[in-house]
Design a protein around this motif. Sequence first.
Motif: not given
Length: 238
Positions: A199-211
């Motif tokens: 539902s968001s307008v986020i088009c660049n979600l950077a998530l590398d290096g999480n669990l």
Amino acid sequence: MGNKQVKQHFETAQKTGVLKISQMRLNEFPSALKTFPNVLRTLDLSENRFSIIPDDLVKFTLLKHLNLSGNRLIALPESIGKLIKLETLNAMNNMIEILPQSLCELKNLKQINLCNNQIKDFPKMLCSLKHLDVIDLSRNKITAVPADMKTSNVTELNLNQNQVSVIAEEIAECTRLKTLRLEENCLQVTAIPTKLLTSSVICNLALDGNLFSSKQFSEIEGYNAYMERYTAVKKKMF
């Protein structure tokens, strides 16, 4: 502050409104600034040894750009809220732990860089600033992205290298947030709100290096909806 070079800086600044006195190993607010006329629009005090910024600073009510990066600050003065024309504030590479509530008074602020400090609580007072476009809070100790973010108008929020383990789903209501950086945090894949993807307008979600792995991320609900936005933006770039 009595050498010829510094004196020339001050003389030039009276004409240009730009004063740069960085990398001079200063540990005290220059006495000449205390009597300096209110003409400055840009003030660069970066790469010195300041541990405090005195209230004298706020007499420069015409300031649009303030650089305090690379010092030894543990706090910003509460009076900083009086710099109502300020558009950019750079206080990265300090030791700041707590931010003043008066930051919410900086109605013209467009960018704030607080990278590499000791901030533990997300600065909620920034969420009400209507012109704020970019927030950089990377390399701090923040543990959660609060629901207050839903009122923010930022287009980019950088929280890389923090300790974030919780993301409020209300962040999906940010109407302009396109880039959210959360690399190298403490997120489980279950902490990614479905609404953030669907539902968001986020088009660049950077998530590398999480669990979690990229495969785990690709299997959660809403991933395809997010990838459609991501791909559409990439196509426009080329």
